[in-house]
Design an enzyme around this catalytic site. Structure first.
Site, short mmCIF file in Angstrom:
data_model
loop_
_atom_site.label_atom_id
_atom_site.label_comp_id
_atom_site.label_asym_id
_atom_site.label_seq_id
_atom_site.Cartn_x
_atom_site.Cartn_y
_atom_site.Cartn_z
NE ARG A 193 -1.78 -0.50 4.26
CZ ARG A 193 -2.49 -0.39 5.38
NH1 ARG A 193 -2.63 0.76 5.97
NH2 ARG A 193 -3.06 -1.44 5.90
CB ILE A 198 5.77 4.44 -0.91
CG1 ILE A 198 5.60 5.92 -0.51
CG2 ILE A 198 7.02 4.27 -1.76
CD1 ILE A 198 6.67 6.43 0.43
CG ASP A 251 6.63 -8.77 12.29
OD1 ASP A 251 7.19 -7.79 11.74
OD2 ASP A 251 6.42 -8.84 13.52
CG ASN A 257 7.68 1.41 1.02
OD1 ASN A 257 8.09 2.53 1.30
ND2 ASN A 257 6.38 1.14 0.96
CB SER A 271 12.28 9.40 6.26
OG SER A 271 11.56 10.56 6.64
CB SER A 314 12.18 11.72 9.68
OG SER A 314 10.93 12.34 9.40
CD GLN A 324 8.81 12.35 12.67
OE1 GLN A 324 9.53 11.75 11.88
NE2 GLN A 324 8.07 13.39 12.29
CE1 TYR A 382 9.49 6.43 10.07
CE2 TYR A 382 10.07 8.76 9.91
CZ TYR A 382 9.67 7.58 9.30
OH TYR A 382 9.44 7.55 7.95
CE LYS A 389 11.71 5.16 7.50
NZ LYS A 389 11.54 4.18 6.39
#
Length: 258
Positions: A15, A17, A67, A94, A148, A150, A158, A161, A165
């Site tokens: 789903r 990207i 997973d 991704n 990202s 980010s 974040q 996260y 990245k």
């Protein structure tokens, strides 16, 4: 078009990207696609219509649940791809979750799960694909990881996260050095704010959404299709001399300090 080989297999996800990449690869003549998805009821309901649509277009498609944070999932993905297509030519990793969380109150479980999915999962699938690319004849392939911006910039919610990245970008740079002798290219794409499931709750804050739009130079958020094009470029022979690159795809958000 993307490869001179008759059998051209690529691994993507289901789903956002990943879906946009699958559709774009199919448009450009991919002969075989490996679709990875989590495998719960929701993702099962999403992957099967996509698989059916791709197959109606004449693209041989294999869908593998699991997973990605578990090592055995990557082994299963690569094994299924080799059994179906004989080789792996392109990997699009991704994977990504971002359960927004304040740093001072972040549960350890949030940190661990984010790291396990984003970084560990990326490492597992990149390594598994690279092992196959190095031993197949002819050797070689293209590894593309979705990082990202980010990983370049800070975000108050974040702190778990962003580091994953940043590490993915570094992973691909180091893989480029390690794998060039096998004819394997490794590159990262760093999207800006793209409207996908990962941030749909965050973007319900209309003030924040407007701020993010205004930060871009093109005056809009990104779409999954905006990322699929650069992915296709890095996968193709148009980028046959590109490795170790980190391509920012953010509508100009990163450079806009005004």
């Amino acid at each position: 078009m993307l490869s001179s080989r008759d059998t051209d297999s690529r691994r993507i996800s289901r789903r956002g990207i990943g879906r946009a990449c699958a559709i774009e690869f199919a448009k450009q003549g991919a002969s075989g696609l490996i679709l990875h998805y989590l495998g719960d009821a929701e993702t099962e309901g999403e992957i099967q219509p996509l698989k059916a649509d791709l197959e109606r277009q004449g693209v041989r498609t294999v869908a593998i649940p699991g997973d990605i944070a578990l090592l055995e999932t990557s082994a299963k993905i690569i094994q299924a791809g080799v059994e179906a297509f004989g080789r792996i030519d392109i990997l699009v990793s991704n994977v990504g979750i971002c359960p927004f969380s304040d740093f001072l109150t972040m549960p350890l479980e949030t940190w661990e799960r984010t790291r396990q999915v984003n970084l560990d999962g990326t490492f597992y699938i990149v390594q598994a694909a690279a092992v196959q690319m190095a031993k197949q004849t002819p050797q070689g392939g293209s590894l593309i990881a979705i990082s990202s911006i980010s990983g370049l910039l800070g975000g108050a919610q974040q702190c778990h996260y962003g580091p994953t990245k940043a590490a993915i970008t570094s992973l691909m740079q180091n893989c480029a050095v390690a794998l060039g002798k096998y004819g394997i290219r490794a590159n990262a794409i760093l999207p800006g704010t793209v409207a996908t499931d990962i941030n749909k709750e965050d973007l319900k804050d209309l003030k924040k959404k407007e701020y993010m739009i205004n930060r871009t130079l093109l005056g809009r958020l990104g779409t999954p299709e905006d990322i699929a094009g650069p992915v296709l470029f890095l996968a193709s022979d148009l980028a046959k001399y590109v490795t170790g690159a980190s391509l920012v795809v953010d509508g100009g958000l990163f450079v806009n300090f005004q």
